[in-house]
Design an enzyme around this catalytic site. Sequence first.
Site, PDB file in Angstrom:
ATOM      1  N   ALA A   1      -5.197   7.609  -3.492  1.00  0.00           N
ATOM      2  CA  ALA A   1      -3.810   7.092  -3.920  1.00  0.00           C
ATOM      3  C   ALA A   1      -3.706   5.811  -4.276  1.00  0.00           C
ATOM      4  O   ALA A   1      -3.546   5.077  -3.239  1.00  0.00           O
ATOM      5  CB  ALA A   1      -2.497   7.376  -2.595  1.00  0.00           C
TER       6      ALA A   1
ATOM      7  N   SER B   1       0.775  -1.254   0.095  1.00  0.00           N
ATOM      8  CA  SER B   1      -0.035   0.002  -0.144  1.00  0.00           C
ATOM      9  C   SER B   1       0.792   1.290   0.148  1.00  0.00           C
ATOM     10  O   SER B   1       2.104   1.167  -0.371  1.00  0.00           O
ATOM     11  CB  SER B   1      -0.752  -0.288   1.352  1.00  0.00           C
ATOM     12  OG  SER B   1      -1.952   1.006   1.161  1.00  0.00           O
ATOM     13  N   ASN B   2       0.408   2.436   0.408  1.00  0.00           N
ATOM     14  CA  ASN B   2       0.927   3.646   0.610  1.00  0.00           C
ATOM     15  C   ASN B   2       0.868   4.400   1.684  1.00  0.00           C
ATOM     16  O   ASN B   2      -0.312   4.062   2.457  1.00  0.00           O
ATOM     17  CB  ASN B   2       0.777   4.247  -0.820  1.00  0.00           C
ATOM     18  CG  ASN B   2      -0.462   4.708  -0.965  1.00  0.00           C
ATOM     19  OD1 ASN B   2      -1.202   5.442  -0.361  1.00  0.00           O
ATOM     20  ND2 ASN B   2      -1.161   3.972  -2.163  1.00  0.00           N
ATOM     21  N   ARG B   3       1.352   5.703   1.830  1.00  0.00           N
ATOM     22  CA  ARG B   3       1.035   6.427   3.249  1.00  0.00           C
ATOM     23  C   ARG B   3       0.061   7.129   3.211  1.00  0.00           C
ATOM     24  O   ARG B   3       0.041   7.981   3.882  1.00  0.00           O
ATOM     25  CB  ARG B   3       2.518   7.251   3.329  1.00  0.00           C
ATOM     26  CG  ARG B   3       3.645   6.499   3.513  1.00  0.00           C
ATOM     27  CD  ARG B   3       4.970   7.348   3.901  1.00  0.00           C
ATOM     28  NE  ARG B   3       6.108   6.621   3.919  1.00  0.00           N
ATOM     29  CZ  ARG B   3       6.460   5.918   4.861  1.00  0.00           C
ATOM     30  NH1 ARG B   3       5.804   5.996   5.683  1.00  0.00           N
ATOM     31  NH2 ARG B   3       7.644   5.323   4.802  1.00  0.00           N
TER      32      ARG B   3
END
Length: 227
Positions: free
Chosen positions: A100, A33-35
């Site tokens: 995102a 995943s991402n932040r």
Amino acid sequence: IEALSPRQDFMGERVLVSAGPTQEPIDPVRYLSNRSSGKMGYAVAEAAAARGAEVVLVTGPTALAIPPGVQAVAVKTTEEMHKALTGHLAWSTIVIMAAAVADFRPARPAGQKIKKDAKFPTALELEPTVDILTDLADRRTTQFLVGFAAETQDLVSHAQAKLKKKGLDLVVGNNVLTEGSGFGSDTNQIILVDRTGRLTELPLMSKRMAAHALLDRVRELKPDNRV
Ligand code: CTP
Ligand code: CA
């Protein structure tokens, strides 16, 4: 003051917002995943609802509360987000793609938890995910389409390139490395690049105010939906 008792200038609009990260499974207990915290997308959904729009928020996993008056659709993977957004596209008059989205996913997620004592993989094979925004741009009829550009360098040129390449009406750029801007922060420093070529660099402000500034620009560019 405008943000506290906003005018109802989005009455009659149906705004489809995406927010948060997507998660791509490695096995049943792990993911890529991402932040993204989802704060910017949620602020946009909240602001649009406060200004009189009907709002559907397609959201990846976040720790945030659904804003008042907003209908939420919870998703995890890019594929699920794609399906939820294409399913609401015809309903919408405006699409704001603040999520995102993961660009890659494990090509063959394991069906069972990968054990550390077994012969665990030392590398992960990845494959590209669908570019949701490009697909929405291909399928859209009259919807006003807004994309985001998360960058770590050359913000203006990258944002302009994304506007063109994805065929958008407006791109919101933010440098995710700027202090007080980007992932997790309650503030953001954004630029707006629109299809007329206009470029606006806004100062650092709350994500709430940034959301209203973005909607102000949408209202300027898009013909009013009211008859
Ligand atoms: N986006 C999308 N589907 C993807 C990737 C991105 O819909 N698979 C959308 C994002 O929600 C955002 C816009 O495309 O509105 C730009 O995302 P960004 O990550 O900044 O750019 P990419 O096109 O993915 O290119 P790169 O990450 O290489 O800069
Ligand atoms: Ca990306």
